[in-house]
Design a protein around this motif. Structure first.
Motif, PDB file in Angstrom:
ATOM      1  N   MET A  46       0.831  -1.195   0.000  1.00  0.00           N
ATOM      2  CA  MET A  46       0.000   0.000   0.000  1.00  0.00           C
ATOM      3  C   MET A  46       0.871   1.252   0.000  1.00  0.00           C
ATOM      4  O   MET A  46       0.591   2.212  -0.729  1.00  0.00           O
ATOM      5  CB  MET A  46      -0.928   0.010   1.223  1.00  0.00           C
ATOM      6  N   ALA A  47       1.941   1.259   0.779  1.00  0.00           N
ATOM      7  CA  ALA A  47       2.843   2.408   0.809  1.00  0.00           C
ATOM      8  C   ALA A  47       3.487   2.628  -0.547  1.00  0.00           C
ATOM      9  O   ALA A  47       3.577   3.770  -1.026  1.00  0.00           O
ATOM     10  CB  ALA A  47       3.913   2.204   1.881  1.00  0.00           C
ATOM     11  N   GLY A  48       3.923   1.566  -1.189  1.00  0.00           N
ATOM     12  CA  GLY A  48       4.517   1.692  -2.518  1.00  0.00           C
ATOM     13  C   GLY A  48       3.532   2.233  -3.539  1.00  0.00           C
ATOM     14  O   GLY A  48       3.876   3.085  -4.370  1.00  0.00           O
ATOM     15  N   PHE A  49       2.298   1.740  -3.491  1.00  0.00           N
ATOM     16  CA  PHE A  49       1.276   2.218  -4.416  1.00  0.00           C
ATOM     17  C   PHE A  49       0.962   3.689  -4.187  1.00  0.00           C
ATOM     18  O   PHE A  49       0.842   4.459  -5.144  1.00  0.00           O
ATOM     19  CB  PHE A  49       0.006   1.373  -4.262  1.00  0.00           C
ATOM     20  N   VAL A  50       0.835   4.091  -2.930  1.00  0.00           N
ATOM     21  CA  VAL A  50       0.512   5.487  -2.629  1.00  0.00           C
ATOM     22  C   VAL A  50       1.672   6.405  -3.005  1.00  0.00           C
ATOM     23  O   VAL A  50       1.458   7.503  -3.526  1.00  0.00           O
ATOM     24  CB  VAL A  50       0.117   5.651  -1.141  1.00  0.00           C
ATOM     25  N   VAL A  51       2.914   5.983  -2.776  1.00  0.00           N
ATOM     26  CA  VAL A  51       4.065   6.791  -3.177  1.00  0.00           C
ATOM     27  C   VAL A  51       4.101   6.935  -4.690  1.00  0.00           C
ATOM     28  O   VAL A  51       4.347   8.025  -5.216  1.00  0.00           O
ATOM     29  CB  VAL A  51       5.385   6.186  -2.647  1.00  0.00           C
ATOM     30  N   LYS A  52       3.839   5.856  -5.413  1.00  0.00           N
ATOM     31  CA  LYS A  52       3.810   5.921  -6.878  1.00  0.00           C
ATOM     32  C   LYS A  52       2.705   6.855  -7.358  1.00  0.00           C
ATOM     33  O   LYS A  52       2.900   7.652  -8.272  1.00  0.00           O
ATOM     34  CB  LYS A  52       3.620   4.509  -7.450  1.00  0.00           C
ATOM     35  N   LEU A  53       1.549   6.782  -6.732  1.00  0.00           N
ATOM     36  CA  LEU A  53       0.439   7.657  -7.083  1.00  0.00           C
ATOM     37  C   LEU A  53       0.748   9.107  -6.739  1.00  0.00           C
ATOM     38  O   LEU A  53       0.480  10.015  -7.527  1.00  0.00           O
ATOM     39  CB  LEU A  53      -0.833   7.194  -6.365  1.00  0.00           C
ATOM     40  N   ALA A  54       1.339   9.330  -5.572  1.00  0.00           N
ATOM     41  CA  ALA A  54       1.646  10.690  -5.129  1.00  0.00           C
ATOM     42  C   ALA A  54       2.790  11.311  -5.913  1.00  0.00           C
ATOM     43  O   ALA A  54       2.921  12.541  -5.947  1.00  0.00           O
ATOM     44  CB  ALA A  54       1.980  10.690  -3.637  1.00  0.00           C
ATOM     45  N   SER A  55       3.597  10.505  -6.558  1.00  0.00           N
ATOM     46  CA  SER A  55       4.735  11.046  -7.297  1.00  0.00           C
ATOM     47  C   SER A  55       4.298  11.884  -8.489  1.00  0.00           C
ATOM     48  O   SER A  55       5.078  12.692  -8.999  1.00  0.00           O
ATOM     49  CB  SER A  55       5.667   9.935  -7.750  1.00  0.00           C
ATOM     50  N   SER A  56       3.071  11.719  -8.926  1.00  0.00           N
ATOM     51  CA  SER A  56       2.596  12.557 -10.029  1.00  0.00           C
ATOM     52  C   SER A  56       2.104  13.908  -9.538  1.00  0.00           C
ATOM     53  O   SER A  56       1.936  14.827 -10.337  1.00  0.00           O
ATOM     54  CB  SER A  56       1.479  11.831 -10.787  1.00  0.00           C
ATOM     55  N   PHE A  57       1.883  14.071  -8.230  1.00  0.00           N
ATOM     56  CA  PHE A  57       1.400  15.338  -7.676  1.00  0.00           C
ATOM     57  C   PHE A  57       2.425  16.049  -6.810  1.00  0.00           C
ATOM     58  O   PHE A  57       2.402  17.268  -6.696  1.00  0.00           O
ATOM     59  CB  PHE A  57       0.146  15.101  -6.827  1.00  0.00           C
ATOM     60  N   LEU A  58       3.312  15.292  -6.169  1.00  0.00           N
ATOM     61  CA  LEU A  58       4.267  15.847  -5.205  1.00  0.00           C
ATOM     62  C   LEU A  58       5.676  15.792  -5.784  1.00  0.00           C
ATOM     63  O   LEU A  58       5.937  15.056  -6.735  1.00  0.00           O
ATOM     64  CB  LEU A  58       4.214  15.045  -3.907  1.00  0.00           C
ATOM     65  N   PRO A  59       6.615  16.532  -5.195  1.00  0.00           N
ATOM     66  CA  PRO A  59       7.991  16.521  -5.712  1.00  0.00           C
ATOM     67  C   PRO A  59       8.766  15.267  -5.311  1.00  0.00           C
ATOM     68  O   PRO A  59       9.754  15.319  -4.592  1.00  0.00           O
ATOM     69  CB  PRO A  59       8.601  17.774  -5.090  1.00  0.00           C
ATOM     70  N   ILE A  60       8.285  14.107  -5.764  1.00  0.00           N
ATOM     71  CA  ILE A  60       8.940  12.824  -5.483  1.00  0.00           C
ATOM     72  C   ILE A  60       9.477  12.300  -6.803  1.00  0.00           C
ATOM     73  O   ILE A  60       8.726  12.110  -7.751  1.00  0.00           O
ATOM     74  CB  ILE A  60       7.957  11.802  -4.872  1.00  0.00           C
ATOM     75  N   THR A  61      10.773  12.069  -6.876  1.00  0.00           N
ATOM     76  CA  THR A  61      11.352  11.492  -8.088  1.00  0.00           C
ATOM     77  C   THR A  61      11.616  10.017  -7.852  1.00  0.00           C
ATOM     78  O   THR A  61      12.221   9.629  -6.850  1.00  0.00           O
ATOM     79  CB  THR A  61      12.650  12.193  -8.472  1.00  0.00           C
ATOM     80  N   ILE A  62      11.134   9.192  -8.746  1.00  0.00           N
ATOM     81  CA  ILE A  62      11.286   7.747  -8.599  1.00  0.00           C
ATOM     82  C   ILE A  62      12.250   7.265  -9.662  1.00  0.00           C
ATOM     83  O   ILE A  62      12.175   7.597 -10.790  1.00  0.00           O
ATOM     84  CB  ILE A  62       9.935   7.025  -8.725  1.00  0.00           C
TER      85      ILE A  62
END
Length: 62
Positions: A46-62
């Motif tokens: 769940m954490a991985g999915f939410v981080v992946k989803l949030a990366s399109s809105f927040l300044p998270i580079t994957i």
């Protein structure tokens, strides 16, 4: 480097929140069984999915 630190803050926050919502922090780890292992695995997914989803809105580079 600054983008990585900003993304790390969000990633850790989302991970801790997901673990809290899944109930990982509720149990007593002294008596770990299959149910706790499954709960931990689901919280990690769940954490991985939410981080992946949030990366399109927040300044998270994957």
């Amino acid at each position: 480097m600054d983008k990585m630190i900003a993304g790390l803050r969000w990633t850790v926050s989302i991970g801790c929140g997901s673990f809290f919502v899944a109930g990982v922090y509720r149990g007593i780890w002294r008596y770990t069984g299959l149910a706790e292992i499954v709960r931990f695995a689901l919280a990690a997914m769940m954490a991985g999915f939410v981080v992946k989803l949030a990366s399109s809105f927040l300044p998270i580079t994957i």
